[in-house]
Design a protein around this motif. Structure first.
Motif, PDB file in Angstrom:
ATOM      1  N   SER A 180       0.832  -1.208   0.000  1.00 23.55           N
ATOM      2  CA  SER A 180       0.000   0.000   0.000  1.00 23.55           C
ATOM      3  C   SER A 180       0.862   1.252   0.000  1.00 23.55           C
ATOM      4  N   LEU A 181       1.930   1.262   0.807  1.00 30.75           N
ATOM      5  CA  LEU A 181       2.818   2.420   0.854  1.00 30.75           C
ATOM      6  C   LEU A 181       3.505   2.631  -0.490  1.00 30.75           C
ATOM      7  N   ALA A 182       3.959   1.568  -1.139  1.00 30.94           N
ATOM      8  CA  ALA A 182       4.585   1.692  -2.454  1.00 30.94           C
ATOM      9  C   ALA A 182       3.597   2.280  -3.461  1.00 30.94           C
ATOM     10  N   PHE A 183       2.341   1.840  -3.419  1.00 38.89           N
ATOM     11  CA  PHE A 183       1.323   2.397  -4.308  1.00 38.89           C
ATOM     12  C   PHE A 183       1.111   3.887  -4.008  1.00 38.89           C
ATOM     13  N   LEU A 184       0.983   4.236  -2.741  1.00 35.99           N
ATOM     14  CA  LEU A 184       0.725   5.634  -2.375  1.00 35.99           C
ATOM     15  C   LEU A 184       1.887   6.540  -2.756  1.00 35.99           C
ATOM     16  N   ARG A 185       3.112   6.044  -2.725  1.00 36.85           N
ATOM     17  CA  ARG A 185       4.253   6.853  -3.177  1.00 36.85           C
ATOM     18  C   ARG A 185       4.134   7.139  -4.677  1.00 36.85           C
ATOM     19  N   CYS A 186       3.746   6.116  -5.455  1.00 37.95           N
ATOM     20  CA  CYS A 186       3.512   6.359  -6.890  1.00 37.95           C
ATOM     21  C   CYS A 186       2.401   7.387  -7.068  1.00 37.95           C
ATOM     22  N   TRP A 187       1.339   7.211  -6.333  1.00 33.85           N
ATOM     23  CA  TRP A 187       0.173   8.085  -6.464  1.00 33.85           C
ATOM     24  C   TRP A 187       0.526   9.537  -6.146  1.00 33.85           C
ATOM     25  N   THR A 188       1.260   9.777  -5.048  1.00 32.92           N
ATOM     26  CA  THR A 188       1.594  11.156  -4.703  1.00 32.92           C
ATOM     27  C   THR A 188       2.541  11.763  -5.734  1.00 32.92           C
ATOM     28  N   ARG A 189       3.438  10.970  -6.295  1.00 30.53           N
ATOM     29  CA  ARG A 189       4.322  11.481  -7.349  1.00 30.53           C
ATOM     30  C   ARG A 189       3.493  11.882  -8.573  1.00 30.53           C
ATOM     31  N   LYS A 190       2.553  11.031  -8.967  1.00 31.20           N
ATOM     32  CA  LYS A 190       1.711  11.339 -10.132  1.00 31.20           C
ATOM     33  C   LYS A 190       0.901  12.612  -9.896  1.00 31.20           C
ATOM     34  N   GLU A 191       0.251  12.680  -8.744  1.00 30.20           N
ATOM     35  CA  GLU A 191      -0.578  13.855  -8.462  1.00 30.20           C
ATOM     36  C   GLU A 191       0.255  15.126  -8.380  1.00 30.20           C
ATOM     37  N   ALA A 192       1.455  15.056  -7.806  1.00 28.75           N
ATOM     38  CA  ALA A 192       2.300  16.249  -7.730  1.00 28.75           C
ATOM     39  C   ALA A 192       2.624  16.765  -9.128  1.00 28.75           C
ATOM     40  N   VAL A 193       2.971  15.852 -10.046  1.00 33.55           N
ATOM     41  CA  VAL A 193       3.282  16.262 -11.418  1.00 33.55           C
ATOM     42  C   VAL A 193       2.042  16.846 -12.095  1.00 33.55           C
ATOM     43  N   LEU A 194       0.922  16.178 -11.970  1.00 32.38           N
ATOM     44  CA  LEU A 194      -0.283  16.648 -12.654  1.00 32.38           C
ATOM     45  C   LEU A 194      -0.798  17.963 -12.068  1.00 32.38           C
ATOM     46  N   LYS A 195      -0.600  18.184 -10.789  1.00 35.75           N
ATOM     47  CA  LYS A 195      -0.947  19.477 -10.195  1.00 35.75           C
ATOM     48  C   LYS A 195       0.008  20.560 -10.702  1.00 35.75           C
ATOM     49  N   ALA A 196       1.301  20.214 -10.825  1.00 37.06           N
ATOM     50  CA  ALA A 196       2.279  21.193 -11.322  1.00 37.06           C
ATOM     51  C   ALA A 196       1.945  21.631 -12.742  1.00 37.06           C
ATOM     52  N   THR A 197       1.421  20.706 -13.555  1.00 42.43           N
ATOM     53  CA  THR A 197       1.069  21.075 -14.928  1.00 42.43           C
ATOM     54  C   THR A 197      -0.226  21.873 -14.978  1.00 42.43           C
ATOM     55  N   GLY A 198      -0.989  21.820 -13.888  1.00 40.20           N
ATOM     56  CA  GLY A 198      -2.251  22.559 -13.844  1.00 40.20           C
ATOM     57  C   GLY A 198      -3.428  21.801 -14.410  1.00 40.20           C
ATOM     58  N   VAL A 199      -3.252  20.526 -14.757  1.00 37.33           N
ATOM     59  CA  VAL A 199      -4.362  19.787 -15.355  1.00 37.33           C
ATOM     60  C   VAL A 199      -5.023  18.812 -14.397  1.00 37.33           C
ATOM     61  N   GLY A 200      -4.351  18.453 -13.324  1.00 40.43           N
ATOM     62  CA  GLY A 200      -4.928  17.486 -12.399  1.00 40.43           C
ATOM     63  C   GLY A 200      -5.077  16.123 -13.049  1.00 40.43           C
ATOM     64  N   ILE A 201      -5.931  15.297 -12.489  1.00 40.51           N
ATOM     65  CA  ILE A 201      -6.074  13.926 -12.981  1.00 40.51           C
ATOM     66  C   ILE A 201      -7.028  13.892 -14.167  1.00 40.51           C
ATOM     67  N   THR A 202      -6.561  14.442 -15.279  1.00 39.04           N
ATOM     68  CA  THR A 202      -7.322  14.359 -16.524  1.00 39.04           C
ATOM     69  C   THR A 202      -6.560  13.546 -17.555  1.00 39.04           C
ATOM     70  N   ASP A 203      -5.293  13.270 -17.255  1.00 41.05           N
ATOM     71  CA  ASP A 203      -4.462  12.477 -18.148  1.00 41.05           C
ATOM     72  C   ASP A 203      -4.585  11.010 -17.745  1.00 41.05           C
ATOM     73  N   GLU A 204      -4.299  10.123 -18.667  1.00 39.90           N
ATOM     74  CA  GLU A 204      -4.333   8.702 -18.365  1.00 39.90           C
ATOM     75  C   GLU A 204      -3.166   8.361 -17.447  1.00 39.90           C
ATOM     76  N   LEU A 205      -3.481   7.946 -16.236  1.00 40.18           N
ATOM     77  CA  LEU A 205      -2.458   7.699 -15.227  1.00 40.18           C
ATOM     78  C   LEU A 205      -1.486   6.592 -15.615  1.00 40.18           C
ATOM     79  N   THR A 206      -1.921   5.650 -16.432  1.00 39.19           N
ATOM     80  CA  THR A 206      -1.050   4.546 -16.816  1.00 39.19           C
ATOM     81  C   THR A 206       0.028   4.972 -17.815  1.00 39.19           C
ATOM     82  N   ARG A 207       0.005   6.218 -18.248  1.00 41.65           N
ATOM     83  CA  ARG A 207       1.056   6.718 -19.150  1.00 41.65           C
ATOM     84  C   ARG A 207       2.091   7.560 -18.417  1.00 41.65           C
TER      85      ARG A 207
END
Length: 128
Positions: A47-74
């Protein structure tokens, strides 16, 4: 958490909790991330390994200003690498590369911050 920077910045934090990783891995993780996360022992470590991936993804998508609108598997966050890592996204239609670091968070939380690659990388965490 709040992130302040003269550059685009994204930050995410999540409470450490049990996550049904096998159920969500297919829609949230790249194949490489799935292998790294599922290699962890079932339960808290996975669970912790998954949450680390998740927070990294969200940080990047927030930085771009788009949030979770991109396909997360890419969006590859290099789950097997302790970080910081470089993450490239096509969230805005053109590739952009981000420096992503797991940052100190209060007990029971995990967090990550994303800044454009090539800018200063000093991160200071201050308790409120």
């Amino acid at each position: 958490m709040l992130a302040v920077s003269p550059h685009p910045v994204g930050i995410d934090t999540e409470p450490v909790r049990e996550v049904p990783v096998a159920e969500v891995a297919g829609v949230a993780l790249t194949p490489r991330e799935r292998r790294a996360v599922l290699a962890e022992p079932a339960g808290a470590a996975r669970s912790l390994a998954f949450l680390r991936c998740w927070t990294r993804k969200e940080a990047v998508l927030k930085a771009t200003g788009v949030g979770i609108t991109d396909e997360l598997t890419r969006l590859e966050t290099h789950a097997g690498t302790p970080g910081p890592v470089e993450v490239t996204t096509l969230a805005l239609g053109a590739p952009s590369t981000w420096w992503v670091a797991d940052i100190e968070a209060p007990a029971g939380w995990t967090a990550a911050v994303a800044l454009p690659a090539g800018v200063g990388r000093t991160v200071v965490v201050r308790p409120a």
